[in-house]
Design an enzyme around this catalytic site. Structure first.
Site, PDB file in Angstrom:
ATOM      1  N   LYS A  75       0.769  -1.288   0.029  1.00  0.00           N
ATOM      2  CA  LYS A  75       0.094  -0.045  -0.089  1.00  0.00           C
ATOM      3  C   LYS A  75       0.963   1.313   0.064  1.00  0.00           C
ATOM      4  O   LYS A  75       1.977   1.378   0.696  1.00  0.00           O
ATOM      5  CB  LYS A  75      -0.797  -0.094   1.206  1.00  0.00           C
ATOM      6  CG  LYS A  75      -1.874   0.977   1.395  1.00  0.00           C
ATOM      7  CD  LYS A  75      -2.722   0.777   2.476  1.00  0.00           C
ATOM      8  CE  LYS A  75      -3.873   1.820   2.650  1.00  0.00           C
ATOM      9  NZ  LYS A  75      -4.833   1.442   3.816  1.00  0.00           N
ATOM     10  N   SER A 150      -9.797   1.496   2.800  1.00  0.00           N
ATOM     11  CA  SER A 150      -8.722   2.265   2.081  1.00  0.00           C
ATOM     12  C   SER A 150      -7.884   1.630   1.305  1.00  0.00           C
ATOM     13  O   SER A 150      -7.289   2.168   0.461  1.00  0.00           O
ATOM     14  CB  SER A 150      -8.330   3.304   2.928  1.00  0.00           C
ATOM     15  OG  SER A 150      -7.450   2.574   3.870  1.00  0.00           O
ATOM     16  N   SER A 174      -9.640  -1.186   6.674  1.00  0.00           N
ATOM     17  CA  SER A 174      -9.122  -1.036   5.628  1.00  0.00           C
ATOM     18  C   SER A 174      -8.548  -2.205   4.941  1.00  0.00           C
ATOM     19  O   SER A 174      -8.135  -2.045   3.767  1.00  0.00           O
ATOM     20  CB  SER A 174      -8.438   0.087   5.500  1.00  0.00           C
ATOM     21  OG  SER A 174      -9.162   1.346   5.552  1.00  0.00           O
TER      22      SER A 174
HETATM   23  N1  GLN Z   1     -12.920   3.414   6.566  1.00  0.00           N
HETATM   24  C1  GLN Z   1     -12.387   3.823   7.645  1.00  0.00           C
HETATM   25  C2  GLN Z   1     -11.774   5.121   7.733  1.00  0.00           C
HETATM   26  O1  GLN Z   1     -12.189   5.760   6.954  1.00  0.00           O
HETATM   27  C3  GLN Z   1     -11.186   2.807   7.983  1.00  0.00           C
HETATM   28  C4  GLN Z   1      -9.976   3.443   7.457  1.00  0.00           C
HETATM   29  C5  GLN Z   1      -8.859   2.489   7.531  1.00  0.00           C
HETATM   30  O2  GLN Z   1      -8.771   1.256   7.970  1.00  0.00           O
HETATM   31  N2  GLN Z   1      -7.538   2.949   7.084  1.00  0.00           N
HETATM   32  O3  GLN Z   1     -11.516   5.497   9.026  1.00  0.00           O
END
Ligand code: GLN
Length: 482
Positions: A75, A150, A174
């Site tokens: 990532k 994400s 994510s």
């Molecule tokens: N979707 C969640 C957020 O926007 C989790 C993001 C993540 O795990 N990085 O905070």
């Protein structure tokens, strides 16, 4: 999807295939298909070729572990020395770190082959892959849809066969949510099991590096290799896992699985059907299913956003155009430079969270929001402790819905936040969890989540493996066949 790492590693060890050949075949595929999917944001092909040549030199001597010569993607918030690491943000658009994350140091030493960096929401804030500065990753199962978020690109790359496995970060879901939406396996380890050194911080007390792979065994092999104590991350723990060798040892007949109707309230019908099928599979295999009492999930979602935004607002303070990040031009004072750099460097989702985080930390509101959220967090940990006194795992869908079409208009950001309602409690309590691909709507996959005890990855992975081998694979006309 099928197991990849062992079969490839066997071919590499038997010299039926060289690491350089394997690497070149992935490069070719990426060059042909990435434009369509936007899974990668940058390539590290030169590094990949060097890694592969090193792997071959090790393999030729008959040495090398199971990950030696196997290609992967990271990532775009995991630092690797000299390579773009942008967090899909303008703030770090041209950032090339001078050091590597602990996870990559470990993998590189083992002869892993880094193909490139993968697409994501800006600073890992989002659940659709659409908040970053690049065109969003598309879902390989239906390219009109999101790949989740994400870690959108990490999941899309594995699902499309553009990488054998990938690493992502999971602050509130994510790794698991995009894995679910793309039909891959997503493992979020216990907080502290994997070093965060070199992961660009989002919310430090929730951030965890996790694995996206094609099978449970693949995920286990990678997790075993990246986990363990690292003195540069004081929250990392002295653990020594061998989850891959525990696969197949699940004692399902003596297993109790916790479930709550609350988990499927409001979920899509196909998601509910798959979860019920999985429950009855476990029951038929001899496990006991019990109803557990969980705190209200919507309240937990609020707690997550208070803590995550508070920590993010503090972590992102460094991108002021002076210490780090995009620097605005033509400024006449330091104050103007900071304001302009931050205004230009961050997108709207990141700004919203910085504002919210600053607000809940400001004097007068600190007690009312942040302190309260921390108290609920402690209570949730206790609740999970007592839940795990009565069962081995908790079973939920990973997300209430399948991947939605790209570019869907939402009336409020909370609509997006709701897709994390089943994943965030795991981060708040620091637990391990795995998302397994099951059937969703039409050709789209959905995710089944198993949550385990702190540092209970071995038991968790072996239960997941049991499910994968006996339910997913034996029933399979297709891959998502529950
Ligand atoms: N979707 C969640 C957020 O926007 C989790 C993001 C993540 O795990 N990085 O905070």
């Amino acid at each position: 999807m099928m197991e990849m790492i062992y079969p490839l590693s066997k071919m590499l060890k038997n010299r039926e295939l060289s690491a350089v050949e394997l690497c070149e075949s992935y490069i070719k595929k990426i060059e042909a298909e990435n434009k369509k999917l936007n899974a990668y944001t940058s390539y590290t092909f030169e590094k990949a070729r060097k890694n592969a040549a090193f792997a071959d030199s090790v393999l030729r001597t008959g040495k090398g572990g199971v990950l030696c010569g196997i290609p992967l993607a990271l990532k775009d918030n995991i630092c690797t020395q000299g390579d773009l690491t942008t967090c899909a943000s303008k703030a770090l658009e041209s950032y090339r770190p001078c050091y590597s994350a602990a996870v990559w140091e470990r993998l590189e030493r083992e002869g892993a082959v880094l193909l490139g960096k993968t697409n994501m929401d800006e600073f890992a804030m989002g659940s659709t892959g659409e908040t970053g500065i690049y065109p969003p990753a598309k879902n390989p199962n239906d390219i009109t849809r999101i790949a989740g978020g994400s870690s959108s690109g990490s999941a899309a790359a594995v699902s499309a066969g553009l990488s054998v496995y990938s690493l992502g970060s999971d602050t509130g879901g994510s790794v698991r949510q995009p894995a679910a939406m793309c039909g891959a396996v997503g493992l979020k380890p216990t907080y502290g099991a994997v070093s965060r050194y070199g992961l660009i911080a989002h919310a430090s007390s929730l951030d965890t590096i996790g694995v996206i792979a094609s099978s449970v065994r693949d995920a286990a092999l990678v997790f075993d290799s990246i986990s363990g104590r690292d003195l540069r991350d004081m929250t990392s723990c002295d653990v020594n896992y061998n989850t891959a060798s525990a696969l197949g040892k699940a004692d399902v007949k003596n297993m109790t699985i916790g479930f709550s109707e609350q988990f499927i309230n409001g979920a899509e019908k196909t998601v509910i059907d798959s979860v019920k099928a999985a429950l009855s599979f476990f029951e038929k295999s001899g496990a006991e299913i019990i109803e557990i009492k969980m705190p209200d999930l919507e309240q937990l979602l609020a707690v997550y956003y208070i803590i995550a935004c508070a920590e993010a607002s503090s972590n992102l303070g460094r991108y002021d155009g002076i210490r780090y990040g995009h620097r605005a031009s033509d400024c006449e004072s330091a104050e103007e430079l900071i304001i302009k750099s931050r205004s230009e460097g961050f997108g709207s989702e990141v700004k919203r969270r910085i504002l919210l985080g600053t607000y809940v930390l400001s004097s007068g509101y600190y007690d009312e929001y942040y302190k309260k959220a921390c108290a609920v967090r402690e209570k949730l940990k206790e609740d999970f402790d007592s839940i795990f006194n009565t069962c081995n795992f908790v079973l939920t869908p990973t997300s209430p819905s399948v991947a939605r079409p790209l570019g869907t208009e939402v009336t409020s950001p909370v609509e997006n936040y709701l897709s994390d309602i089943l994943t965030v409690p795991v981060n708040i309590a620091g637990l391990p969890a795995i998302s397994l691909p099951v059937k969703g709507e039409g050709a789209l996959p959905a995710g089944l989540q198993l949550i385990g005890k702190r540092f209970g990855e071995s038991e968790l992975m072996s239960a997941a493996y049991f499910f994968e081998q006996n339910c997913l694979l034996s029933l399979s006309g297709g891959e998502y066949s529950v």
